[in-house]
Design a protein around this motif. Structure first.
Motif, mmCIF file in Angstrom:
data_model
loop_
_atom_site.group_PDB
_atom_site.id
_atom_site.type_symbol
_atom_site.label_atom_id
_atom_site.label_comp_id
_atom_site.label_asym_id
_atom_site.label_seq_id
_atom_site.Cartn_x
_atom_site.Cartn_y
_atom_site.Cartn_z
ATOM 1 N N PHE A 48 0.947 -1.271 0.038
ATOM 2 C CA PHE A 48 0.027 0.110 0.064
ATOM 3 C C PHE A 48 0.693 1.284 -0.006
ATOM 4 N N SER A 88 0.706 3.858 -2.839
ATOM 5 C CA SER A 88 0.493 5.267 -2.624
ATOM 6 C C SER A 88 1.666 6.437 -2.980
ATOM 7 N N LEU A 131 -5.348 2.362 -5.334
ATOM 8 C CA LEU A 131 -5.211 1.180 -4.428
ATOM 9 C C LEU A 131 -5.709 -0.176 -4.609
ATOM 10 N N HIS A 183 -4.852 -3.925 -4.172
ATOM 11 C CA HIS A 183 -4.056 -4.475 -2.819
ATOM 12 C C HIS A 183 -4.983 -5.117 -1.769
ATOM 13 N N TYR A 197 -8.944 -1.121 4.579
ATOM 14 C CA TYR A 197 -8.911 -0.198 3.158
ATOM 15 C C TYR A 197 -9.370 1.134 3.449
ATOM 16 N N TYR A 233 -6.371 3.394 5.203
ATOM 17 C CA TYR A 233 -5.403 3.644 4.125
ATOM 18 C C TYR A 233 -6.016 4.593 3.263
#
Ligand code: FES
Ligand code: FES
Length: 172
Positions: A112, A116, A141, A144, A151, A154
């Motif tokens: 992640f 990112s 994203l 992933h 989730y 993030y």
């Protein structure tokens, strides 16, 4: 055996002999001791093992390392989890991940984080409209997998980093 020479987090490694069937994940973890890159599904499905590949044109992208031969990275420049902090100072993204409690077991975090970072660098070159931000993060994203289902955390962490510097990442 085959020869492998590459750059990892700005440092050159090799050329050295490696087995033709050695995966990039094993090379990073077992040969270089960089255990920040995780091994999850082992089938290029979860992206917990993804690293950043830097292209000569200044763009970058992520690739899984679990089911990919190390030899296929010959001549390439990559970044891993270990390359984000500078002189012990965590990156803005890393700090945001911690602030948002984005991870639990942390197994998916390197993937992640790398994804990112690629997104931030892409937006710095080509900002998006504020209205499209959530969709842009979700698409970046996507793919992933997080077994701890972090989730949203993030997503919120990445969004906060972008919104903290709108002149850099968003269309005006
Ligand atoms: S461990 Fe590589 S994609 Fe899952
Ligand atoms: S934090 Fe555990 S798999 Fe994502």
């Amino acid at each position: 055996m085959t020869k492998l020479a590459l750059t990892v987090n700005g440092r050159a490694y090799g050329p050295r002999d490696v087995r033709a069937d050695l995966t990039m994940n094993d090379f990073l973890r077992e040969y270089l001791g960089m255990t920040g890159t995780k091994f999850g599904c082992g089938a290029a499905q979860c992206l917990s093992c993804a690293v950043i590949v830097d292209c000569p044109d200044g763009t970058s992208y992520t690739v899984p390392t679990c089911a990919v031969p190390a030899a296929s990275f010959d001549g390439k420049a990559i970044r891993t989890m270990e390359g984000h902090a500078i002189n012990g100072e965590l990156s803005v993204l890393q700090k945001a991940f911690i602030k948002h409690f984005a991870f639990q077991c942390g197994y998916c975090t390197a993937g992640f984080l790398n994804e990112s970072q690629v997104l931030l660098e892409r937006l710095a070159k080509k900002p998006v409209a504020r209205a499209d931000l959530d969709k842009t993060i979700a698409e970046a994203l996507d793919g992933h997998l997080c077994r701890c289902t972090g989730y949203i955390k993030y997503h919120e962490a990445v969004r906060e980093v972008i919104l903290a510097d709108p002149a850099r990442y968003l269309e005006t």
